[in-house]
Design a protein around this motif. Structure first.
Motif, short mmCIF file in Angstrom:
data_model
loop_
_atom_site.label_atom_id
_atom_site.label_comp_id
_atom_site.label_asym_id
_atom_site.label_seq_id
_atom_site.Cartn_x
_atom_site.Cartn_y
_atom_site.Cartn_z
N SER B 40 0.86 -1.10 -0.03
CA SER B 40 0.09 -0.03 0.06
C SER B 40 0.79 1.29 -0.10
CB SER B 40 -0.96 -0.04 1.28
OG SER B 40 -0.34 0.07 2.35
N LEU B 41 2.11 1.50 0.80
CA LEU B 41 2.81 2.39 0.69
C LEU B 41 3.58 2.50 -0.72
CD1 LEU B 41 3.28 4.04 3.10
CD2 LEU B 41 5.43 3.20 3.66
N LYS B 42 3.68 1.47 -1.29
CA LYS B 42 4.52 1.36 -2.64
C LYS B 42 3.71 2.07 -3.41
CE LYS B 42 7.80 -2.53 -3.13
NZ LYS B 42 7.72 -3.70 -3.66
N LEU B 303 -0.44 10.08 6.06
CA LEU B 303 -1.18 10.04 7.07
C LEU B 303 -2.58 9.07 7.23
CD1 LEU B 303 -0.98 11.06 10.03
CD2 LEU B 303 -2.29 13.18 9.43
N PRO B 304 -3.55 9.44 6.23
CA PRO B 304 -4.61 8.61 6.37
C PRO B 304 -4.31 7.32 6.07
CG PRO B 304 -4.89 10.43 4.67
CD PRO B 304 -3.64 10.42 5.17
N GLU B 305 -3.26 6.75 5.42
CA GLU B 305 -2.73 5.46 5.16
C GLU B 305 -2.27 4.77 6.87
OE1 GLU B 305 -2.93 2.56 2.66
OE2 GLU B 305 -3.06 4.58 2.16
N LEU B 306 -1.59 5.80 7.36
CA LEU B 306 -1.13 5.30 8.57
C LEU B 306 -2.05 5.36 9.73
CD1 LEU B 306 2.29 7.70 9.02
CD2 LEU B 306 2.06 5.12 8.43
N PHE B 310 -7.20 2.89 12.54
CA PHE B 310 -8.47 3.53 13.35
C PHE B 310 -9.58 3.34 12.34
CE2 PHE B 310 -4.97 6.11 15.06
CZ PHE B 310 -4.96 5.75 16.42
N SER B 311 -9.40 2.72 11.29
CA SER B 311 -10.32 2.49 10.13
C SER B 311 -11.29 3.80 10.15
CB SER B 311 -11.01 1.11 10.43
OG SER B 311 -11.67 1.20 11.63
N ASP B 312 -12.78 3.33 10.60
CA ASP B 312 -13.65 4.39 10.23
C ASP B 312 -13.36 5.74 10.74
OD1 ASP B 312 -14.79 2.43 9.01
OD2 ASP B 312 -16.51 1.86 10.87
#
Lengths: 290, 352
Positions: B40-42, B303-306, B310-312
């Motif tokens: 996902s980071l790639k 950030l949203p990826e990290l 916290f999902s939702d």
């Protein structure tokens, strides 16, 4: 033709009511409150829950929705905007966007992303027959509500003490403070009125176009903001005129030019108006001082 | 002497920025070789680079030229779709993917630059919030037009239509490249991390040289005091236009890089929210501060990826972080503490 005109005026009236909130807040706090559109959405959800969940009569649901949004407006102003009273306008703008994200995502958590079908709260009322065209009760009520709100606000800002204080603060904050006006309370009050109006607009909008989801308020918010600028931001009759014109242009653009391009037409008209008259239709020209 | 010192400071900042980008590139390469990058980071690498370039472009308008633009995603959209059309229609004539990517980016930048001229000439006559709303309107118009745009290619060349795919009148072997609201589908992914890094370095060179040039000084003079600059004989509209069009062209290049990283791309992607997202990068990074834009854009894209665990709640947290950062960075008490720290450090440096 007539049907389109009536639809346009009705949609425009909703824009006008939302635009009033924008214009009052801009006039007094000199900020673009991008979260205003999302307050509409919250208002609509509250009314929806009150009607379908609790089974309240529509009139009570609308009152509840207005109350919730008024309180919400005061809370947002106090928590997010008040600490930034002396910050740059861009900082306030970004905070407003943060509030908008917050409201949308909070709504997403509370009410999920499923589209809700807003009930037709004026279903019992008879439709008005105008020649060969039928006018739905919601259309009539929206236009009437718009006129009543407009008259009430004009009376409020020109005759009452609080309204006069608002105009004084929007003219010159420093001088208003020296005259003993509580600037913070006046600004809170403006947010309260704007948000209360947003709740009414939300209910009317969702009765006419009954799909409700967390992003429902975003596009009408942007359009209403455009309407406020169109009419001259900071001016109450300007917001009204801008809103109604915008609604009529949108509906006519949809009917006669292209359904897909109707938004582009609305924005193109805005740009042309601003280029010819940079302060909007009824805006006052402020001379720049060196 | 003083001028020399200032110049040095500017060059230092420029080299710091190049350094950050190169360091980021090296770190990513090492991590990738060690297999420490998650998939996902790639997938985020090229979007990060595109958003960093977008943030730099917008910072040129908002920070250096001092005009608020709320429609920069529109330029990104123009660059993205013209880039896609170029890369897909030249698939047979230019087999080398690197060259095709270069052509796509150059033409994307060129067309976005032309859009910048068309929009800039009327818009830059306005000031402040009115300029902001007109750029917003233009962004929406571009999105709307892109939504009804159909482009196809066959032996005879390119075909355009604003109605539907059938009315383009293509030959039977024709291929639809852009399909109205569906956007472009089946795009060959051409963007690579190294190409993106090179583009970013190039953009930095362009922007930093522009800012430090005589033209850049004139642009900043107009920002600080338009009337005084005008009185000193600085042509206001021309300089504003230079900044705006450069920014639009760079945004177009970023758009092409971004679009060619995905196999499908819809016009809806480049809406008002994207414009705002980029503005958030610029404001949080510090208006007018290029280093800040690079770091803020990169961090906030990840950030949203990290926050995924916290999902939702992640977008909710993002919103709260945004509000808190804005309030904290504008708090006079905190500000004076930071200013005090800065002064102290400078004094110590001077004492040495």
């Amino acid at each position: 033709m007539l049907a389109n005109l009536i639809n346009g005026i009705s949609l425009g009236s909703v824009y006008a009511i939302i635009a009033l909130g924008y214009t009052m807040v801009y006039g007094i706090a000199k900020m673009l409150n991008f979260a205003h559109g999302d307050v509409i959405m919250v208002g609509a959800y509250v009314a929806f829950c009150a009607i379908t969940g609790l089974g309240w009569p529509p009139i009570l649901a609308v009152l509840a929705s207005v109350a919730v949004c008024t309180v919400l407006g005061i809370i947002i102003e106090g928590l997010a905007y008040k600490p930034l009273r002396n910050a740059t306008s861009l900082a306030v703008l970004i905070t407003a966007i943060g509030v908008s994200y917050f409201l949308q995502n909070a709504a997403l958590l509370i009410w999920t992303s499923n589209t809700k079908v807003f009930p037709n709260i004026f279903a019992d009322l008879p439709a008005l027959q105008l020649g060969s065209t039928q006018v739905a009760p919601v259309t009539l009520i929206t236009v009437l509500a718009n006129i009543v709100i407009m008259l009430a606000l004009t009376f409020f800002t020109s005759k009452t003490k609080m309204g006069k204080a608002m105009r004084a603060v929007s003219e010159d904050k420093g001088a208003a403070t020296l005259m003993g006006i509580n600037v913070n309370r006046t600004i809170s009050m403006t947010f309260a009125i704007g948000s209360g109006l947003a709740a009414i607009a939300g209910v009317l909008l969702c009765t006419a176009y009954p799909t409700l989801m967390p992003t429902t308020g975003a596009m009408p918010g942007i359009k209403a903001f455009t309407a406020a600028v169109f009419g001259g931001i900071g001016s109450i009759p300007g917001a009204m005129l801008g809103g109604v014109l915008l609604g009529v242009i949108e509906i006519f653009g949809k009917a006669y030019i292209s359904t897909q391009l109707s938004d582009a037409i609305v924005f193109a008209v805005l740009i042309i108006v601003l280029l010819v008259k940079p302060t909007g239709l009824l805006g006052r020209k402020v001379r720049e001082k060196v | 002497m003083k001028a020399l010192k200032n110049l040095k400071k500017q060059t230092k900042i420029s080299f710091l920025n190049y350094g950050i980008v190169i360091l980021f590139f090296i770190v990513v390469q090492i991590l990738a070789n060690l297999g420490m990058l998650t998939n996902s980071l790639k997938g985020q690498l090229i979007p990060i680079l595109s958003y960093v370039i977008m943030a730099l472009a917008l910072n040129l308008v908002v920070g250096i030229s001092g005009e608020l633009s709320l429609g920069h995603a529109g330029f990104m959209s123009v660059g993205a779709f013209s880039g896609v059309v170029v890369s897909m229609s030249l698939a047979e004539n230019v087999p080398n993917p690197g060259l095709r990517l270069l052509l796509a980016i150059v033409i994307g930048a060129l067309l976005a630059g032309i859009a910048g001229v068309i929009i800039g000439i009327p818009v830059l006559r306005l000031n402040g919030d009115y300029l902001a709303i007109v750029t917003l309107a233009f962004g929406e118009i571009i999105k709307n037009v892109m939504n009804c745009l159909y482009v196809g290619v066959d032996k005879a060349g390119l075909h355009l239509s604003f109605k539907d795919a059938a009315s383009m009148g293509m030959a039977a072997d024709g291929k639809v490249l852009i399909n109205g609201p569906m956007g472009a589908t089946g795009v060959t992914k051409l963007s690579t991390f190294i190409a993106g890094t090179i583009l970013l370095l190039l953009v930095l060179v362009i922007i930093q040289n522009l800012v430090n040039s005589r033209t850049g000084l004139a642009i900043m003079a107009i920002r600080d005091n338009r009337i005084a600059a005008e009185a000193s004989g600085v042509p206001v509209t021309r300089h504003k236009l230079i900044a705006f069009v450069t920014s639009a062209a760079i945004a177009g290049a970023a758009g092409a890089l971004y679009a060619l990283n995905y196999s499908t791309i819809a016009p809806k992607k480049f809406d008002f929210n994207t414009s705002i997202l980029i503005l958030v990068f610029v404001v949080l990074g510090g208006i007018g501060n290029m280093t800040g834009s690079i770091i803020a854009a990169a961090l906030l894209t990840v950030l949203p990826e990290l926050l995924r665990k916290f999902s939702d709640y992640r977008m909710l947290i993002y919103a709260i972080v945004l509000i808190l950062v804005m309030i904290a960075s504008n708090n006079p008490k905190l500000r004076s503490i930071f200013d005090g720290l800065g002064k102290k450090a400078k004094k110590e440096e001077a004492a040495k």
